[in-house]
Write an enzyme that holds these catalytic residues in place. Structure first.
Site, mmCIF file in Angstrom:
data_model
loop_
_atom_site.group_PDB
_atom_site.id
_atom_site.type_symbol
_atom_site.label_atom_id
_atom_site.label_comp_id
_atom_site.label_asym_id
_atom_site.label_seq_id
_atom_site.Cartn_x
_atom_site.Cartn_y
_atom_site.Cartn_z
ATOM 1 N N ASN A 10 0.870 -1.181 0.000
ATOM 2 C CA ASN A 10 0.000 0.000 0.000
ATOM 3 C C ASN A 10 0.904 1.226 0.000
ATOM 4 O O ASN A 10 1.521 1.541 1.017
ATOM 5 C CB ASN A 10 -0.882 -0.034 1.269
ATOM 6 C CG ASN A 10 -1.642 1.269 1.467
ATOM 7 O OD1 ASN A 10 -1.750 2.082 0.556
ATOM 8 N ND2 ASN A 10 -2.176 1.451 2.674
ATOM 9 N N TRP A 11 0.965 1.876 -1.152
ATOM 10 C CA TRP A 11 1.881 3.022 -1.270
ATOM 11 C C TRP A 11 1.310 4.286 -0.621
ATOM 12 O O TRP A 11 1.982 5.298 -0.570
ATOM 13 C CB TRP A 11 2.208 3.281 -2.757
ATOM 14 C CG TRP A 11 3.277 2.368 -3.296
ATOM 15 C CD1 TRP A 11 3.709 1.192 -2.732
ATOM 16 C CD2 TRP A 11 4.061 2.550 -4.485
ATOM 17 N NE1 TRP A 11 4.701 0.629 -3.502
ATOM 18 C CE2 TRP A 11 4.935 1.446 -4.582
ATOM 19 C CE3 TRP A 11 4.104 3.522 -5.482
ATOM 20 C CZ2 TRP A 11 5.850 1.304 -5.635
ATOM 21 C CZ3 TRP A 11 5.002 3.386 -6.537
ATOM 22 C CH2 TRP A 11 5.866 2.286 -6.608
ATOM 23 N N LYS A 12 0.076 4.238 -0.182
ATOM 24 C CA LYS A 12 -0.570 5.413 0.426
ATOM 25 C C LYS A 12 -0.392 6.626 -0.511
ATOM 26 O O LYS A 12 -0.425 6.457 -1.716
ATOM 27 C CB LYS A 12 -0.016 5.673 1.824
ATOM 28 C CG LYS A 12 -0.011 4.414 2.685
ATOM 29 C CD LYS A 12 0.229 4.701 4.125
ATOM 30 C CE LYS A 12 0.387 3.392 4.890
ATOM 31 N NZ LYS A 12 0.274 3.556 6.320
ATOM 32 N N HIS A 93 -9.379 0.909 5.141
ATOM 33 C CA HIS A 93 -8.095 1.145 5.820
ATOM 34 C C HIS A 93 -8.339 2.093 7.000
ATOM 35 O O HIS A 93 -9.153 3.000 6.923
ATOM 36 C CB HIS A 93 -7.084 1.740 4.841
ATOM 37 C CG HIS A 93 -5.688 1.733 5.371
ATOM 38 N ND1 HIS A 93 -5.244 2.649 6.307
ATOM 39 C CD2 HIS A 93 -4.641 0.910 5.119
ATOM 40 C CE1 HIS A 93 -3.975 2.377 6.599
ATOM 41 N NE2 HIS A 93 -3.588 1.330 5.896
ATOM 42 N N GLU A 95 -6.732 4.501 8.009
ATOM 43 C CA GLU A 95 -6.512 5.917 7.694
ATOM 44 C C GLU A 95 -7.730 6.513 7.002
ATOM 45 O O GLU A 95 -7.906 7.732 6.992
ATOM 46 C CB GLU A 95 -5.229 6.060 6.856
ATOM 47 C CG GLU A 95 -3.995 5.810 7.713
ATOM 48 C CD GLU A 95 -2.766 5.385 6.967
ATOM 49 O OE1 GLU A 95 -2.705 5.519 5.732
ATOM 50 O OE2 GLU A 95 -1.833 4.878 7.629
ATOM 51 N N GLU A 163 -5.117 -5.127 10.724
ATOM 52 C CA GLU A 163 -4.092 -4.101 10.891
ATOM 53 C C GLU A 163 -4.341 -3.331 12.193
ATOM 54 O O GLU A 163 -5.122 -2.365 12.195
ATOM 55 C CB GLU A 163 -4.127 -3.118 9.729
ATOM 56 C CG GLU A 163 -3.853 -3.737 8.378
ATOM 57 C CD GLU A 163 -3.293 -2.709 7.417
ATOM 58 O OE1 GLU A 163 -2.178 -2.913 6.954
ATOM 59 O OE2 GLU A 163 -3.956 -1.692 7.170
ATOM 60 N N GLY A 169 2.850 1.960 10.780
ATOM 61 C CA GLY A 169 3.850 3.017 10.633
ATOM 62 C C GLY A 169 4.597 3.367 11.901
ATOM 63 O O GLY A 169 5.281 4.392 11.949
ATOM 64 N N SER A 207 3.678 -2.403 10.263
ATOM 65 C CA SER A 207 5.138 -2.414 10.469
ATOM 66 C C SER A 207 5.803 -3.719 10.069
ATOM 67 O O SER A 207 6.793 -4.143 10.682
ATOM 68 C CB SER A 207 5.476 -2.059 11.932
ATOM 69 O OG SER A 207 5.072 -0.733 12.218
ATOM 70 N N GLY A 228 2.875 -1.190 4.249
ATOM 71 C CA GLY A 228 2.904 0.218 3.881
ATOM 72 C C GLY A 228 4.311 0.680 3.561
ATOM 73 O O GLY A 228 4.818 0.507 2.457
ATOM 74 N N GLY A 229 4.984 1.236 4.563
ATOM 75 C CA GLY A 229 6.283 1.864 4.352
ATOM 76 C C GLY A 229 7.302 0.997 3.628
ATOM 77 O O GLY A 229 8.031 1.475 2.754
#
Ligand code: PEP
Length: 248
Positions: A10-12, A93, A95, A163, A169, A207, A228-229
């Site tokens: 997930n590149w956000k 998600h 977010e 999640e 993150g 993470s 993600g990251g």
């Protein structure tokens, strides 16, 4: 039942055209691990270009609107994702739930719209830190599933991503025992609610990196990872794919 491992990036809100080389490197490496399903979800703006840059790769959106079209400025319909070459979409998600006030009912409507448009869906659930600390995480997540699981669906096109919000993150991860307990509870809930529990893949997200992936992916009822990251570069993402491949 053996379920194929599924690793999704997930590149956000990250990634310009210049980042497409990373996607090409990720999909090229993924191609050497045919036992693992790999997908990337870049921002809407990059989906079409990523599909062109990596023909045949699984590329998805990070959200969609529940309506087919209309006066919803800034939103994107599921059919538009299909039109640009996407084959999957993330819904619910944290977010989006936290930052945009999306309810379980909203997430359910989005998942149903996406499935109707022909997309595969990754439906996210997860508890905030205070709920984990109060011992209510499993009840909280199962209530999210009760409220956001589509009424009917092809289980091959639906995955759940657990999640925990406090792990996203932050570098914090639950214990492997806590992950396995949660995934087992989700599997039981899916069995009660849909009868399709054996087929649905349950991903862990929060993470995940090249160092912890092997242990997390090997936990009970963990069928993959939403990342993600560590999905933004091949150097960080490919080791996670390799960890999944090593587990078969
Ligand atoms: C995510 O945003 O879905 C996620 C899991 O992020 P990270 O891997 O950076 O914690």
């Amino acid at each position: 039942m053996a379920r194929r491992k599924y690793v999704v990036g997930n590149w956000k809100m990250n990634g310009l055209v210049a980042a497409l080389g990373e996607a090409q490197a990720i999909f090229a490496a993924a191609g050497t691990h045919p036992s693992v399903d790999v997908a990337l979800c870049p921002p809407f703006t990059l989906i079409g270009a990523m599909v062109t840059a990596a023909p045949g790769a699984a590329v998805g959106g990070q959200d969609c609107h529940a309506a087919a079209s209309g006066a919803f400025t800034g939103s994107v319909a599921a059919s538009m994702l299909v039109d640009t070459g996407a084959s999957l979409v993330i819904v619910g998600h944290s977010e989006r739930r936290e930052g945009f006030g999306e309810t379980d009912a909203d997430v359910k409507a989005k998942a149903e719209a996406a499935l109707a448009a022909g997309l595969s869906v990754i439906l996210c659930v997860g508890e905030p830190r205070e709920v984990r600390e109060s011992g209510g995480a499993i009840d909280y997540v199962l209530a999210q599933i009760a409220g956001s699981l589509p009424e009917s669906f092809d289980p091959a096109r639906l995955a759940i991503a657990y999640e925990p919000i406090w792990a996203i993150g932050t570098g914090l991860v639950p214990t492997v025992v806590d992950v396995a307990d949660m995934h087992g509870a989700i599997r039981t809930k899916l069995r009660e609610q849909s009868g399709a529990a054996a087929t649905i893949r349950i991903l862990y997200g929060g993470s995940v990196n090249g160092e912890n992936a092997a242990e997390l992916l090997d936990a009970g009822d963990v069928d993959g990872a939403l990342v993600g990251g560590a999905s933004l570069t091949a150097g960080k993402f490919v080791p996670i794919v390799e960890a999944a491949a090593a587990l078969g």
